[in-house]
Design a protein around this motif. Structure first.
Motif, PDB file in Angstrom:
ATOM      1  N   VAL A  14       0.811  -1.175  -0.113  1.00 48.71           N
ATOM      2  CA  VAL A  14      -0.007  -0.007  -0.067  1.00 48.71           C
ATOM      3  C   VAL A  14       0.787   1.094  -0.013  1.00 48.71           C
ATOM      4  CG1 VAL A  14      -1.780   1.485   1.356  1.00 48.71           C
ATOM      5  CG2 VAL A  14      -1.993  -1.194   1.296  1.00 48.71           C
ATOM      6  N   LEU A  15       0.566   2.080  -0.939  1.00 48.29           N
ATOM      7  CA  LEU A  15       1.051   3.487  -1.149  1.00 48.29           C
ATOM      8  C   LEU A  15       0.075   4.541  -0.421  1.00 48.29           C
ATOM      9  CD1 LEU A  15       3.589   5.322  -1.674  1.00 48.29           C
ATOM     10  CD2 LEU A  15       2.673   5.217  -3.940  1.00 48.29           C
ATOM     11  N   TYR A  36       5.048   3.929   2.778  1.00 43.39           N
ATOM     12  CA  TYR A  36       4.767   2.702   1.726  1.00 43.39           C
ATOM     13  C   TYR A  36       4.794   1.583   2.985  1.00 43.39           C
ATOM     14  CZ  TYR A  36       5.614  -0.639  -1.460  1.00 43.39           C
ATOM     15  OH  TYR A  36       5.703  -1.823  -2.266  1.00 43.39           O
ATOM     16  N   GLU A  37       3.883   0.626   2.570  1.00 44.96           N
ATOM     17  CA  GLU A  37       4.036  -0.574   3.416  1.00 44.96           C
ATOM     18  C   GLU A  37       3.893  -1.750   2.653  1.00 44.96           C
ATOM     19  OE1 GLU A  37       1.067  -0.637   6.718  1.00 44.96           O
ATOM     20  OE2 GLU A  37       0.692   1.509   6.149  1.00 44.96           O
ATOM     21  N   CYS A  38       4.939  -2.543   2.671  1.00 44.22           N
ATOM     22  CA  CYS A  38       4.885  -3.724   1.669  1.00 44.22           C
ATOM     23  C   CYS A  38       4.587  -4.912   2.864  1.00 44.22           C
ATOM     24  CB  CYS A  38       6.335  -4.136   1.346  1.00 44.22           C
ATOM     25  SG  CYS A  38       6.472  -5.649   0.232  1.00 44.22           S
ATOM     26  N   GLU A  45       8.587   2.352   4.390  1.00 49.94           N
ATOM     27  CA  GLU A  45       9.224   3.568   4.053  1.00 49.94           C
ATOM     28  C   GLU A  45       8.345   4.951   4.595  1.00 49.94           C
ATOM     29  OE1 GLU A  45      11.619   3.215   0.616  1.00 49.94           O
ATOM     30  OE2 GLU A  45      11.127   1.138   0.501  1.00 49.94           O
ATOM     31  N   GLY A  46       8.998   5.657   4.883  1.00 51.76           N
ATOM     32  CA  GLY A  46       8.368   6.980   5.129  1.00 51.76           C
ATOM     33  C   GLY A  46       8.225   7.031   6.680  1.00 51.76           C
ATOM     34  N   PRO A  47       7.322   7.891   6.899  1.00 56.11           N
ATOM     35  CA  PRO A  47       6.756   8.993   6.223  1.00 56.11           C
ATOM     36  C   PRO A  47       7.437  10.009   5.605  1.00 56.11           C
ATOM     37  CG  PRO A  47       6.230   9.307   8.606  1.00 56.11           C
ATOM     38  CD  PRO A  47       7.199   8.146   8.425  1.00 56.11           C
ATOM     39  N   VAL A  61       9.955   4.972  -4.646  1.00 55.19           N
ATOM     40  CA  VAL A  61       9.298   3.425  -4.218  1.00 55.19           C
ATOM     41  C   VAL A  61       8.716   2.676  -5.347  1.00 55.19           C
ATOM     42  CG1 VAL A  61       7.090   2.474  -3.018  1.00 55.19           C
ATOM     43  CG2 VAL A  61       8.467   4.402  -1.894  1.00 55.19           C
ATOM     44  N   LYS A  62       7.868   3.487  -6.581  1.00 50.78           N
ATOM     45  CA  LYS A  62       7.569   2.810  -7.563  1.00 50.78           C
ATOM     46  C   LYS A  62       8.680   2.172  -8.260  1.00 50.78           C
ATOM     47  CE  LYS A  62       4.659   5.064  -9.978  1.00 50.78           C
ATOM     48  NZ  LYS A  62       4.119   6.229 -10.697  1.00 50.78           N
TER      49      LYS A  62
END
Length: 78
Positions: A14-15, A36-38, A45-47, A61-62
């Protein structure tokens, strides 16, 4: 388990992007932010906040996370 904590198996990541709120004269009432949550590897990653950092973060991220995520998606137990 609440809906907020539920993680459907088909969802890999989820981004989250909040576009913030800007006035017509260009003043920010609330800054844009992103994280971002994988769900494959459990990485986050982030915020990050601010219009330029958010734009760079989203592109990063993309482009980069999939190459670093070494964990394949979990197989359905069904």
């Amino acid at each position: 388990m609440t809906a907020r904590n539920a993680r459907p198996r088909a969802l890999a990541a989820v981004l989250h992007v909040d576009f913030g709120q800007c006035t017509r004269d260009g003043r920010w009432l609330s800054q844009p932010s992103a994280r971002y949550e994988c769900y494959r590897c459990g990485g986050t990653e982030g915020p990050v906040t601010g219009p330029h950092p958010v734009a760079s973060f989203v592109e990063h991220v993309k482009r980069v996370h999939a190459t670093r995520c070494a964990t394949p998606p979990a197989a359905d137990a069904a």
